[in-house]
Enzyme design. Structure first.
Site, short mmCIF file in Angstrom:
data_model
loop_
_atom_site.label_atom_id
_atom_site.label_comp_id
_atom_site.label_asym_id
_atom_site.label_seq_id
_atom_site.Cartn_x
_atom_site.Cartn_y
_atom_site.Cartn_z
N TYR A 1 0.57 -1.32 0.19
CA TYR A 1 0.35 -0.21 0.16
C TYR A 1 0.73 1.36 0.54
O TYR A 1 1.50 1.80 1.17
CB TYR A 1 -0.94 0.00 1.17
CG TYR A 1 -1.92 -1.13 1.09
CD1 TYR A 1 -2.03 -1.97 0.39
CD2 TYR A 1 -2.57 -1.54 2.80
CE1 TYR A 1 -2.90 -2.71 -0.12
CE2 TYR A 1 -3.32 -3.33 3.13
CZ TYR A 1 -3.59 -3.61 1.23
OH TYR A 1 -4.10 -4.78 1.34
N HIS B 1 0.68 -12.39 0.44
CA HIS B 1 -0.10 -11.79 0.43
C HIS B 1 -0.93 -11.41 -1.42
O HIS B 1 0.42 -11.30 -2.00
CB HIS B 1 0.36 -10.09 0.54
CG HIS B 1 -0.36 -8.66 0.33
ND1 HIS B 1 -0.27 -7.61 0.06
CD2 HIS B 1 -2.02 -8.78 -0.50
CE1 HIS B 1 -0.97 -6.73 0.11
NE2 HIS B 1 -2.09 -7.54 -0.64
P1 NAD Z 1 -13.38 -0.30 0.19
O1 NAD Z 1 -13.74 -1.43 -0.15
O2 NAD Z 1 -12.59 -0.28 1.95
O3 NAD Z 1 -13.27 0.82 0.48
C1 NAD Z 1 -12.91 1.43 0.22
C2 NAD Z 1 -13.23 3.25 -0.64
O4 NAD Z 1 -14.19 3.82 0.33
C3 NAD Z 1 -11.76 4.46 0.18
O5 NAD Z 1 -11.31 5.25 -0.92
C4 NAD Z 1 -12.46 5.02 1.76
O6 NAD Z 1 -12.25 6.39 1.80
C5 NAD Z 1 -13.57 5.26 0.70
N1 NAD Z 1 -15.12 5.18 1.70
C6 NAD Z 1 -14.89 4.99 2.77
N2 NAD Z 1 -15.81 4.30 3.57
C7 NAD Z 1 -16.54 6.10 3.10
C8 NAD Z 1 -18.11 5.48 2.90
N3 NAD Z 1 -18.50 5.58 4.08
N4 NAD Z 1 -18.56 6.50 1.94
C9 NAD Z 1 -18.13 7.22 0.76
N5 NAD Z 1 -16.17 6.54 1.10
C10 NAD Z 1 -16.69 5.74 1.50
O7 NAD Z 1 -11.56 -1.30 -0.17
P2 NAD Z 1 -10.56 -1.29 0.23
O8 NAD Z 1 -10.06 0.12 1.53
O9 NAD Z 1 -9.16 -1.23 -0.89
O10 NAD Z 1 -10.14 -2.54 1.26
C11 NAD Z 1 -10.91 -2.42 2.88
C12 NAD Z 1 -9.07 -3.02 3.37
O11 NAD Z 1 -8.78 -4.60 3.12
C13 NAD Z 1 -8.08 -2.67 2.68
O12 NAD Z 1 -7.84 -0.95 2.83
C14 NAD Z 1 -6.94 -3.53 2.47
O13 NAD Z 1 -6.61 -3.36 4.17
C15 NAD Z 1 -6.89 -4.18 2.77
N6 NAD Z 1 -7.90 -5.60 1.39
C16 NAD Z 1 -6.45 -6.68 1.84
C17 NAD Z 1 -6.74 -7.45 0.27
C18 NAD Z 1 -5.40 -8.01 -0.19
O14 NAD Z 1 -4.85 -8.58 1.22
N7 NAD Z 1 -5.60 -8.75 -0.90
C19 NAD Z 1 -7.08 -6.47 -0.70
C20 NAD Z 1 -8.81 -5.85 -0.86
C21 NAD Z 1 -8.36 -4.85 0.57
#
Ligand code: NAD
Length: 359
Positions: free
Chosen positions: A84, A151
């Protein structure tokens, strides 16, 4: 919002720290057991990938403020990775966590995925796993993490590499005491289950993302499996990585354009009705039963408050009606809901092209 099943029974979780937490907020938060790890995790976890700047630039002030707010309000789990922002998320967290009691949270980071440059994106070798993990600890300013995860293992040259080199390297980290538990992450859940079944290294958690959202709820087919095995299921990305927002997904989003348009049409419909699509989406995911934790990426204090309000509140009748409408009209019958294989094939094509240019 419905009570998720199997909540832990204590009013305060193991991570409660008197004087640090907002007691009333912690009492309201729901916690569940993450597989057999003994970790009592808040059902809403903090995804720190946005700190890497992949969605939009984030100030240090917003990063520090959002983490502090989330933790004092009872969120007790943070997910990050060197991938990230090429270490930026971990660096921001290092600054944010400096003044926060270590026992107030669980934190997970990852090994295997690193830089944007295609030839440096993945490295699942033992050498890189061990070195990369030390760099993560240094950036985070921590002596240990609770969970170390491999990952996006579907991008490895072969499952054998993960089984015979990456996971044994991660096991060494665990034996050193610098990580308490071992996890794997990726998009295709069947591949994660395959590695889990074949691994001689004990895997404690499985993380998958974008599979329990308004547009794709296929993770539900795997919930009983995870429960039967005692493996901690970590669900991520209830907004489908920005797809289910009014601003739409970032340019790097892997879903093909036609399918993105379906979500854009749903967002437009919500807007016309005066309804906030992310609220419907977050509520949808957090209302599902038997999901120990959902990681939601957050990037400001107001976003944390908004999502906690969704977690603790109920949708209005109008919101419920609009959600049912968009599910039926746009999402349930959509032709394409996922991008399995597409992204991995694209990666290998680009890598081979880059390698042939340099040879
Ligand atoms: P997400 O679906 O959680 O969306 C995040 C986005 O939505 C960000 O831009 C955030 O600012 C925005 N957001 C949050 N709350 C909101 C709201 N109420 N209204 C409007 N926008 C809003 O996607 P993500 O962050 O990519 O996924 C969650 C977490 O899961 C990641 O941060 C990461 O830590 C983890 N993750 C891990 C993997 C992996 O290990 N392969 C893959 C994807 C995600």
């Amino acid at each position: 919002m419905d009570q998720p099943s199997e909540p832990t029974d204590q009013a305060f979780p193991k991570t409660y720290v008197k004087g640090f937490h907002d007691d009333e907020a912690v009492k309201k938060m729901k916690y569940s057991n993450l597989g057999n790890t003994g970790m009592q995790v808040s059902i809403l976890g903090f995804g720190a990938s946005p700190f890497g700047g992949g969605y939009h630039p984030i100030s240090e002030e917003d990063a520090i403020g959002s983490i502090r707010t989330a933790l004092t309000k009872g969120i007790n789990y943070i997910d990050t990775a060197p991938w990230y922002g090429n270490g930026k998320s971990e660096e921001m967290l290092g600054k944010a966590l400096k003044d926060i009691p270590r026992e107030a949270y669980y934190i997970a980071t990852k090994v295997g995925r690193y830089q944007q440059e295609i030839t440096k994106m993945f490295d699942f070798s033992e050498e890189k796993v061990l070195k990369g993990f030390e760099e993560s600890l240094e950036k985070l300013g921590l002596s240990y993490v609770d969970l170390i995860q491999v990952h996006d293992l579907e991008f490895a040259p072969s499952p054998e590499l993960i089984l015979t080199e990456t996971l044994p390297a991660v096991q060494k980290i665990k034996e050193s005491g610098k990580a308490k538990f071992i996890g794997i992450t990726g998009y295709p859940v069947d591949e994660l289950k395959n590695i889990y079944e074949r691994s001689t290294v004990k895997i404690d958690t499985i993380l998958s993302y974008c599979h329990l959202t308004l547009n794709d709820s296929s993770l539900l087919d795997h919930v009983d499996y995870m429960k039967d095995k005692g493996v901690g299921l970590i669900n991520a990305s209830p907004l489908a990585m920005g797809l289910l927002t009014h601003g739409g997904p970032p340019v790097w989003h892997p879903l093909p354009q036609e399918a993105r348009q379906v979500a854009a049409n749903a967002a437009l419909y919500c807007q016309e009705q005066g309804i906030n699509l992310p609220k419907l989406a977050v509520d949808y995911t957090l209302s599902q039963k038997n999901i120990p934790i959902t990681l939601l990426g957050m990037s400001s204090i107001s976003e944390v408050h908004r999502n906690l309000d969704v977690l603790h509140g109920d949708l209005t009748d109008k919101e419920k009606e609009v959600r049912e409408f968009i599910l039926e009209k746009f999402f349930r019958h959509a032709k394409q809901k996922s991008w399995e294989v597409v992204e991995v094939e694209k990666y290998w094509r680009k890598l081979k092209a880059a390698q042939s240019q340099t040879s």
